[in-house]
Design an enzyme around this catalytic site. Structure first.
Site, short mmCIF file in Angstrom:
data_model
loop_
_atom_site.label_atom_id
_atom_site.label_comp_id
_atom_site.label_asym_id
_atom_site.label_seq_id
_atom_site.Cartn_x
_atom_site.Cartn_y
_atom_site.Cartn_z
N THR A 132 0.82 -1.22 0.00
CA THR A 132 0.00 0.00 0.00
C THR A 132 0.85 1.27 0.00
OG1 THR A 132 -1.54 1.25 1.39
CG2 THR A 132 -0.08 -0.24 2.53
N ASP A 133 0.26 2.36 -0.49
CA ASP A 133 0.96 3.66 -0.44
C ASP A 133 1.08 4.18 1.00
OD1 ASP A 133 -1.72 4.32 -0.01
OD2 ASP A 133 -1.83 5.83 -1.60
N GLU A 134 0.28 3.60 1.93
CA GLU A 134 0.29 4.12 3.31
C GLU A 134 1.63 3.95 4.00
OE1 GLU A 134 -3.05 3.52 5.77
OE2 GLU A 134 -4.47 3.57 4.11
N TYR A 158 -1.75 -0.35 11.02
CA TYR A 158 -1.90 -1.02 9.72
C TYR A 158 -0.71 -0.72 8.83
CZ TYR A 158 -3.26 -1.53 4.82
OH TYR A 158 -3.26 -1.83 3.48
N LYS A 162 2.26 -3.19 7.31
CA LYS A 162 2.53 -3.38 5.87
C LYS A 162 3.99 -2.97 5.56
CE LYS A 162 0.09 -4.53 2.98
NZ LYS A 162 -0.34 -5.86 2.44
P1 NAD Z 1 -9.69 -7.17 2.29
O1 NAD Z 1 -9.69 -6.89 3.75
O2 NAD Z 1 -10.91 -6.88 1.49
O3 NAD Z 1 -9.35 -8.71 2.05
C1 NAD Z 1 -8.34 -9.38 2.76
C2 NAD Z 1 -8.50 -10.87 2.52
O4 NAD Z 1 -7.44 -11.55 3.23
C3 NAD Z 1 -9.83 -11.44 3.05
O5 NAD Z 1 -10.38 -12.32 2.10
C4 NAD Z 1 -9.42 -12.19 4.31
O6 NAD Z 1 -10.26 -13.30 4.60
C5 NAD Z 1 -7.99 -12.63 3.96
N1 NAD Z 1 -7.18 -12.84 5.16
C6 NAD Z 1 -7.03 -12.00 6.23
N2 NAD Z 1 -6.22 -12.57 7.15
C7 NAD Z 1 -5.83 -13.76 6.64
C8 NAD Z 1 -4.97 -14.79 7.11
N3 NAD Z 1 -4.36 -14.71 8.31
N4 NAD Z 1 -4.78 -15.88 6.32
C9 NAD Z 1 -5.39 -15.99 5.12
N5 NAD Z 1 -6.23 -15.05 4.64
C10 NAD Z 1 -6.44 -13.94 5.39
O7 NAD Z 1 -8.42 -6.41 1.72
P2 NAD Z 1 -8.23 -5.64 0.33
O8 NAD Z 1 -8.71 -4.27 0.48
O9 NAD Z 1 -8.71 -6.50 -0.77
O10 NAD Z 1 -6.63 -5.58 0.28
C11 NAD Z 1 -5.88 -6.67 -0.27
C12 NAD Z 1 -4.41 -6.32 -0.19
O11 NAD Z 1 -4.15 -5.14 -0.93
C13 NAD Z 1 -3.91 -6.06 1.23
O12 NAD Z 1 -2.63 -6.60 1.34
C14 NAD Z 1 -3.87 -4.55 1.33
O13 NAD Z 1 -2.88 -4.13 2.24
C15 NAD Z 1 -3.52 -4.18 -0.10
N6 NAD Z 1 -4.01 -2.85 -0.54
C16 NAD Z 1 -5.32 -2.51 -0.41
C17 NAD Z 1 -5.76 -1.28 -0.91
C18 NAD Z 1 -7.21 -0.87 -0.82
O14 NAD Z 1 -7.53 0.26 -1.18
N7 NAD Z 1 -8.12 -1.70 -0.37
C19 NAD Z 1 -4.86 -0.43 -1.53
C20 NAD Z 1 -3.51 -0.81 -1.63
C21 NAD Z 1 -3.10 -2.05 -1.16
O1 DAU Z 2 -4.18 3.99 0.49
C1 DAU Z 2 -4.40 2.62 0.41
C2 DAU Z 2 -5.23 2.17 1.59
O2 DAU Z 2 -6.55 2.63 1.35
C3 DAU Z 2 -5.21 0.66 1.79
O3 DAU Z 2 -3.91 0.24 2.09
C4 DAU Z 2 -6.17 0.26 2.92
O4 DAU Z 2 -6.22 -1.16 3.03
C5 DAU Z 2 -7.56 0.78 2.57
O5 DAU Z 2 -8.46 0.47 3.61
C6 DAU Z 2 -7.51 2.29 2.34
O6 DAU Z 2 -7.21 2.98 3.58
P1 DAU Z 2 -7.95 4.33 4.00
O7 DAU Z 2 -7.83 4.50 5.46
O8 DAU Z 2 -7.53 5.47 3.13
O9 DAU Z 2 -9.47 3.91 3.57
P2 DAU Z 2 -10.87 4.19 4.30
O10 DAU Z 2 -11.93 3.83 3.32
O11 DAU Z 2 -10.92 3.59 5.65
O12 DAU Z 2 -10.86 5.77 4.47
C7 DAU Z 2 -10.73 6.64 3.34
C8 DAU Z 2 -10.73 8.07 3.86
O13 DAU Z 2 -12.04 8.36 4.37
C9 DAU Z 2 -9.79 8.31 5.02
O14 DAU Z 2 -9.27 9.61 4.92
C10 DAU Z 2 -10.66 8.17 6.25
C11 DAU Z 2 -12.00 8.69 5.76
N1 DAU Z 2 -13.21 8.08 6.36
C12 DAU Z 2 -13.28 6.72 6.40
C13 DAU Z 2 -14.40 6.10 6.93
C14 DAU Z 2 -14.49 4.58 7.00
C15 DAU Z 2 -14.23 8.88 6.80
O15 DAU Z 2 -14.17 10.13 6.73
N2 DAU Z 2 -15.35 8.27 7.31
C16 DAU Z 2 -15.47 6.91 7.41
O16 DAU Z 2 -16.51 6.41 7.93
#
Ligand code: NAD
Ligand code: DAU
Length: 353
Positions: A132-134, A158, A162
């Site tokens: 992730t970019d975080e 988190y 990562k």
């Molecule tokens: P998500 O939470 O939707 O899915 C995570 C999946 O991993 C789920 O299916 C869960 O059951 C599985 N999992 C969790 N713990 C586990 C374990 N111990 N063993 C096996 N499986 C397990 O997550 P996502 O948003 O799809 O993110 C997927 C990946 O991409 C993550 O590594 C996250 O850090 C990265 N990522 C997410 C975003 C985003 O915006 N969502 C952006 C950049 C990177």
């Molecule tokens: O940048 C990549 C990341 O993006 C991934 O690595 C994470 O897995 C993914 O969850 C996401 O993280 P964020 O914290 O940016 O996503 P979230 O949807 O939780 O929040 C997006 C923005 O909105 C953040 O600035 C927090 C804000 N927010 C979030 C929620 C859930 C609100 O203002 N209200 C809310 O209820």
């Protein structure tokens, strides 16, 4: 060319799009989706490809130090695409240990299993870590972007977990010569996004005329990318990325949370036949997230110039498509919210998650 590929976390949001792309696009590959089916895992996300002959689901935890090495011995994987993680920042603030367990320990457990399995023949193998970019921390409103050279500076449990997993993946390359590749992506949006995250939570609340919680003043900026564009980038990097390298993936699409939610409200007013401005009245400013990163924005130049990737969708179009998906799949959303999605595995495999 035939390959057996392990995709972890394939029942989650991004993982399900990656599994679908690989299963459909590469019928010559055997795709093994390993997922523990935590609250974030939902096999319904993959019901359209569950019966494909080149797809296998394995319910397991990446932290299992007995099962994971055994799986590597049985399947002789050519590649790993590792997405399994605890992914929600707010949950990491209330329960950091779960993040260390899965994101750090689980990643190292996979690396160890791959290292042991590939000891004799490492040529042609690949361990792809999806990150992730975080990990880069937060930017100011100065127009700067995160590049692959940006310093790691995580601010939440988190992002720290990562960042730690990224470091471990690199050390396995540098210390043991493991062929690894890492990508760091910005915020994804699209179908099957779990409704604890900003966009699907807001879609659900707008639909049900419930308050839309905006943290702080809503001024935080995120760089949004359509999930299928992320999956395409993962496909390119897995096949053509250079070993030992990192690739940033972003949408070049920055939005403050408040502007994004206002746009979403406008789209949903139109789709739901509501008076313009009606849904905006649901916006409710709430207590800010602790350690809330101000701005993320990604420079994807390397991915674009080296591998020819480009995002395919404009944000307004992608957001509208996403709203359409949630309105057409209200049963998916309802089953996630009332917990019935947890029974899907039992129905398919005959025993409980
Ligand atoms: P998500 O939470 O939707 O899915 C995570 C999946 O991993 C789920 O299916 C869960 O059951 C599985 N999992 C969790 N713990 C586990 C374990 N111990 N063993 C096996 N499986 C397990 O997550 P996502 O948003 O799809 O993110 C997927 C990946 O991409 C993550 O590594 C996250 O850090 C990265 N990522 C997410 C975003 C985003 O915006 N969502 C952006 C950049 C990177
Ligand atoms: O940048 C990549 C990341 O993006 C991934 O690595 C994470 O897995 C993914 O969850 C996401 O993280 P964020 O914290 O940016 O996503 P979230 O949807 O939780 O929040 C997006 C923005 O909105 C953040 O600035 C927090 C804000 N927010 C979030 C929620 C859930 C609100 O203002 N209200 C809310 O209820």
């Amino acid at each position: 060319m035939k390959k057996t590929i392990l995709i972890t976390g394939g029942a989650g949001f991004i993982g399900s799009h990656v599994v679908r792309l690989f299963v459909r696009q590469y019928p010559e590959y055997q795709i093994v989706n390993l997922d523990a089916l935590t609250y974030a895992g939902n096999l319904e996300n993959l019901k359209d490809i569950a019966q494909y002959p080149n797809y296998t689901f394995v319910k397991a935890d990446i932290t299992d130090e007995v099962f994971i090495p055994e799986l590597f011995r049985n399947y002789k994987f050519d590649g790993v695409i590792h997405l399994a993680a605890e992914s929600h920042v707010d949950r990491s603030i209330s329960d950091p240990m779960a993040f260390i367990r899965t994101n750090v320990f689980g990643t190292v457990n996979l690396l160890n299993a791959a290292r042991a399995a590939w000891k004799e023949h490492v040529e042609g193998k690949r361990f792809y870590h999806v990150s992730t970019d975080e990990v880069y921390g937060a930017l100011d409103f100065d127009g700067k972007l995160f590049t692959e050279a940006s310093r790691y500076d995580p601010h939440s449990p988190y992002s720290a977990s990562k960042a730690s997993s990224d470091h471990f993946v690199r050390t396995y390359h540098d210390t043991y010569g493991m062929p690894v590749v890492i990508s760091n992506c910005s915020n994804n949006y699209g179908a099957n996004h779990f409704p604890e995250k900003l966009i699907p939570l807001s879609i659900n609340n707008i639909k049900n005329k419930k308050p839309i919680p905006i943290y702080g003043k809503g001024e935080n900026v995120r760089d949004w990318l359509w999930v299928e564009d992320h999956a395409r980038a993962i496909d390119l990097i897995f096949h053509r990325g250079k070993s030992g390298e990192t690739y940033n993936i972003g949408g070049n699409n920055e939005w403050t949370n408040i502007d994004l939610i206002r746009l979403l409200c406008r789209i949903m007013d139109k789709k739901l036949g509501r008076r313009e401005g009606e849904s905006e009245t649901l916006i409710t400013f709430v207590k800010d997230r602790s350690g809330h990163d101000l701005r993320y924005a990604i420079d994807s130049t390397k991915l674009k110039t080296e591998l020819g990737w480009e995002p395919s969708l404009q944000f307004e179009e992608g957001l509208e498509k996403t709203v359409d998906w949630y309105l057409e799949n209200q049963d998916w959303l309802e089953r996630v919210i009332n917990g019935a999605y947890r029974d899907y595995y039992e129905k398919q495999y005959g025993h409980k998650v």
